[in-house]
Design a protein around this motif. Structure first.
Motif, mmCIF file in Angstrom:
data_model
loop_
_atom_site.group_PDB
_atom_site.id
_atom_site.type_symbol
_atom_site.label_atom_id
_atom_site.label_comp_id
_atom_site.label_asym_id
_atom_site.label_seq_id
_atom_site.Cartn_x
_atom_site.Cartn_y
_atom_site.Cartn_z
ATOM 1 N N GLY A 183 0.753 -1.266 -0.163
ATOM 2 C CA GLY A 183 0.293 0.211 0.270
ATOM 3 C C GLY A 183 0.520 0.684 -0.221
ATOM 4 N N SER A 184 0.481 2.382 0.244
ATOM 5 C CA SER A 184 1.087 4.266 0.261
ATOM 6 C C SER A 184 0.424 4.410 0.971
ATOM 7 N N LEU A 185 1.470 5.527 1.540
ATOM 8 C CA LEU A 185 0.787 6.778 2.669
ATOM 9 C C LEU A 185 1.539 7.990 2.563
ATOM 10 N N ARG A 186 0.929 9.087 2.359
ATOM 11 C CA ARG A 186 1.865 10.338 2.379
ATOM 12 C C ARG A 186 1.830 10.706 3.898
ATOM 13 N N LEU A 187 2.855 11.408 4.298
ATOM 14 C CA LEU A 187 3.383 11.840 5.013
ATOM 15 C C LEU A 187 3.457 13.491 4.458
ATOM 16 N N SER A 188 2.446 14.525 5.899
ATOM 17 C CA SER A 188 3.117 15.633 5.831
ATOM 18 C C SER A 188 4.041 16.564 7.061
ATOM 19 N N CYS A 189 4.685 17.654 6.618
ATOM 20 C CA CYS A 189 5.605 18.465 7.456
ATOM 21 C C CYS A 189 5.248 19.592 7.654
ATOM 22 N N ALA A 190 4.186 20.685 8.589
ATOM 23 C CA ALA A 190 4.829 21.654 8.025
ATOM 24 C C ALA A 190 5.629 22.644 9.351
ATOM 25 N N ALA A 191 6.185 23.530 9.128
ATOM 26 C CA ALA A 191 6.987 24.373 9.753
ATOM 27 C C ALA A 191 6.046 25.688 10.260
ATOM 28 N N SER A 192 6.265 26.076 11.533
ATOM 29 C CA SER A 192 5.787 27.367 11.906
ATOM 30 C C SER A 192 6.914 28.391 12.498
ATOM 31 N N GLY A 193 7.321 29.483 12.521
ATOM 32 C CA GLY A 193 7.782 30.363 13.873
ATOM 33 C C GLY A 193 8.586 31.103 12.714
ATOM 34 N N SER A 194 9.485 31.813 12.658
ATOM 35 C CA SER A 194 10.241 32.396 12.606
ATOM 36 C C SER A 194 11.480 31.997 11.873
ATOM 37 N N ILE A 195 11.192 31.790 9.998
ATOM 38 C CA ILE A 195 11.685 31.052 9.061
ATOM 39 C C ILE A 195 11.943 31.960 7.965
ATOM 40 N N SER A 196 13.490 32.158 8.105
ATOM 41 C CA SER A 196 14.111 32.626 6.830
ATOM 42 C C SER A 196 14.475 32.344 5.480
ATOM 43 N N SER A 197 15.355 31.125 6.109
ATOM 44 C CA SER A 197 15.672 30.177 5.053
ATOM 45 C C SER A 197 15.956 28.517 5.779
ATOM 46 N N ILE A 198 16.753 28.146 4.826
ATOM 47 C CA ILE A 198 16.589 26.433 5.473
ATOM 48 C C ILE A 198 17.634 25.782 4.367
ATOM 49 N N ASP A 199 18.887 25.000 5.042
ATOM 50 C CA ASP A 199 19.645 24.122 4.330
ATOM 51 C C ASP A 199 19.313 22.855 4.286
ATOM 52 N N ALA A 200 18.208 22.371 5.351
ATOM 53 C CA ALA A 200 17.517 20.893 4.932
ATOM 54 C C ALA A 200 16.078 20.367 5.275
ATOM 55 N N MET A 201 15.743 19.835 4.853
ATOM 56 C CA MET A 201 14.367 19.737 4.757
ATOM 57 C C MET A 201 14.080 18.010 5.227
ATOM 58 N N GLY A 202 13.492 17.055 6.030
ATOM 59 C CA GLY A 202 13.455 15.873 5.555
ATOM 60 C C GLY A 202 13.494 14.402 6.621
ATOM 61 N N TRP A 203 13.136 13.342 6.223
ATOM 62 C CA TRP A 203 12.310 12.376 6.593
ATOM 63 C C TRP A 203 13.315 11.553 7.647
ATOM 64 N N TYR A 204 13.574 11.411 8.853
ATOM 65 C CA TYR A 204 13.675 10.044 9.964
ATOM 66 C C TYR A 204 12.817 9.757 9.790
ATOM 67 N N ARG A 205 13.574 8.469 10.712
ATOM 68 C CA ARG A 205 12.541 6.890 10.818
ATOM 69 C C ARG A 205 13.404 6.743 12.006
ATOM 70 N N GLN A 206 12.522 5.456 12.840
ATOM 71 C CA GLN A 206 13.214 4.725 14.220
ATOM 72 C C GLN A 206 11.987 3.436 14.264
ATOM 73 N N ALA A 207 12.500 2.866 14.065
ATOM 74 C CA ALA A 207 12.044 1.482 14.034
ATOM 75 C C ALA A 207 12.645 0.599 15.627
ATOM 76 N N PRO A 208 10.982 0.196 16.442
ATOM 77 C CA PRO A 208 11.779 -0.423 18.286
ATOM 78 C C PRO A 208 12.984 -1.471 17.874
ATOM 79 N N GLY A 209 14.190 -0.889 18.909
ATOM 80 C CA GLY A 209 15.163 -1.075 19.154
ATOM 81 C C GLY A 209 15.717 -0.991 17.979
ATOM 82 N N LYS A 210 15.526 0.196 17.388
ATOM 83 C CA LYS A 210 16.872 -0.058 16.297
ATOM 84 C C LYS A 210 17.381 1.893 16.422
#
Length: 119
Positions: free
Chosen positions: A16-43
Protein backbone atom coordinates in the motif's frame (compact mmCIF):
# COMPACT_ATOMS: atom_id res chain seq x y z
CA UNK A 1 9.90 29.42 18.28
CA UNK A 2 10.03 26.96 15.41
CA UNK A 3 7.62 24.03 15.43
CA UNK A 4 7.15 21.09 13.10
CA UNK A 5 3.73 19.47 12.76
CA UNK A 6 3.47 16.08 11.08
CA UNK A 7 0.50 14.19 9.75
CA UNK A 8 -0.33 11.24 7.56
CA UNK A 9 0.84 8.17 9.43
CA UNK A 10 -1.31 5.11 10.01
CA UNK A 11 -1.83 1.43 9.36
CA UNK A 12 -1.50 0.11 5.82
CA UNK A 13 -1.23 -3.32 4.23
CA UNK A 14 1.96 -4.43 2.49
CA UNK A 15 2.09 -2.98 -1.02
CA UNK A 16 0.00 0.00 0.00
CA UNK A 17 0.80 3.70 0.05
CA UNK A 18 0.85 6.54 2.55
CA UNK A 19 1.74 10.21 2.31
CA UNK A 20 3.37 12.02 5.20
CA UNK A 21 3.25 15.78 5.56
CA UNK A 22 5.26 18.15 7.74
CA UNK A 23 4.79 21.89 8.04
CA UNK A 24 7.09 24.28 9.85
CA UNK A 25 5.96 27.41 11.64
CA UNK A 26 7.89 30.20 13.30
CA UNK A 27 10.45 32.77 12.31
CA UNK A 28 12.15 31.10 9.35
CA UNK A 29 13.67 32.99 6.43
CA UNK A 30 15.83 30.25 4.95
CA UNK A 31 16.56 26.57 5.45
CA UNK A 32 19.48 24.30 4.74
CA UNK A 33 17.63 21.00 4.59
CA UNK A 34 14.29 19.36 5.36
CA UNK A 35 13.48 15.70 5.38
CA UNK A 36 12.45 12.52 7.15
CA UNK A 37 14.08 10.07 9.52
CA UNK A 38 12.58 6.94 11.05
CA UNK A 39 13.14 4.78 14.08
CA UNK A 40 11.96 1.21 14.42
CA UNK A 41 11.71 -0.52 17.83
CA UNK A 42 15.15 -1.50 19.08
CA UNK A 43 16.93 0.29 16.24
CA UNK A 44 18.71 3.59 15.82
CA UNK A 45 17.09 6.51 14.09
CA UNK A 46 18.01 6.48 10.39
CA UNK A 47 17.72 8.83 7.45
CA UNK A 48 14.88 8.05 5.05
CA UNK A 49 15.00 10.97 2.64
CA UNK A 50 16.11 14.58 2.72
CA UNK A 51 16.02 17.61 0.44
CA UNK A 52 18.95 20.02 0.56
CA UNK A 53 18.77 23.64 -0.55
CA UNK A 54 19.93 23.76 -4.14
CA UNK A 55 17.65 20.94 -5.14
CA UNK A 56 19.64 17.86 -4.17
CA UNK A 57 17.82 14.93 -2.57
CA UNK A 58 19.20 11.90 -0.78
CA UNK A 59 17.40 8.63 -0.10
CA UNK A 60 18.21 5.60 1.98
CA UNK A 61 19.00 2.67 -0.29
CA UNK A 62 16.14 0.72 1.25
CA UNK A 63 13.52 3.22 0.02
CA UNK A 64 14.91 4.27 -3.35
CA UNK A 65 12.42 3.78 -6.18
CA UNK A 66 9.57 3.45 -3.65
CA UNK A 67 9.51 6.75 -1.72
CA UNK A 68 9.44 10.26 -3.12
CA UNK A 69 10.28 13.37 -1.13
CA UNK A 70 9.07 16.80 -2.14
CA UNK A 71 9.17 20.24 -0.59
CA UNK A 72 7.04 23.37 -0.76
CA UNK A 73 9.34 26.30 0.03
CA UNK A 74 6.50 28.82 0.21
CA UNK A 75 4.75 26.78 2.92
CA UNK A 76 8.00 25.54 4.49
CA UNK A 77 6.62 22.04 4.20
CA UNK A 78 7.99 18.65 3.22
CA UNK A 79 6.13 15.58 2.05
CA UNK A 80 7.00 11.91 1.76
CA UNK A 81 5.04 9.77 -0.67
CA UNK A 82 5.58 6.16 0.35
CA UNK A 83 4.65 3.46 -2.16
CA UNK A 84 5.00 -0.31 -2.21
CA UNK A 85 5.26 -0.31 1.56
CA UNK A 86 6.85 -3.28 3.27
CA UNK A 87 6.56 -4.54 6.87
CA UNK A 88 10.16 -3.42 7.42
CA UNK A 89 9.07 0.16 6.78
CA UNK A 90 7.18 0.05 10.09
CA UNK A 91 8.60 2.76 12.33
CA UNK A 92 7.99 6.15 13.87
CA UNK A 93 8.75 8.72 11.19
CA UNK A 94 10.21 12.07 12.25
CA UNK A 95 10.31 15.27 10.27
CA UNK A 96 13.65 17.11 10.41
CA UNK A 97 14.50 20.71 9.68
CA UNK A 98 17.99 22.17 9.49
CA UNK A 99 18.41 25.93 9.58
CA UNK A 100 21.55 27.86 8.59
CA UNK A 101 24.27 28.35 11.20
CA UNK A 102 23.21 31.93 11.97
CA UNK A 103 20.12 30.77 13.85
CA UNK A 104 20.33 30.28 17.61
CA UNK A 105 19.04 26.72 17.20
CA UNK A 106 19.61 25.01 13.87
CA UNK A 107 18.14 21.50 14.26
CA UNK A 108 14.45 20.81 14.81
CA UNK A 109 12.47 17.58 15.01
CA UNK A 110 8.78 16.81 14.74
CA UNK A 111 6.93 14.80 17.34
CA UNK A 112 6.89 11.69 15.18
CA UNK A 113 4.12 9.85 13.38
CA UNK A 114 3.64 6.08 13.49
CA UNK A 115 3.64 4.10 10.26
CA UNK A 116 2.65 0.45 10.57
CA UNK A 117 2.74 -1.91 7.60
CA UNK A 118 0.92 -5.13 8.38
CA UNK A 119 -1.54 -7.55 6.72
Amino acid sequence: QVQLVESGGGLVQPGGSLRLSCAASGSISSIDAMGWYRQAPGKQRELVAITISGGRTNYADSVKDRFIISRDNAKIAVYLQMNSLKPEDTAVYYCYLKLPSGYKVSDYWGQGTQVTVSP
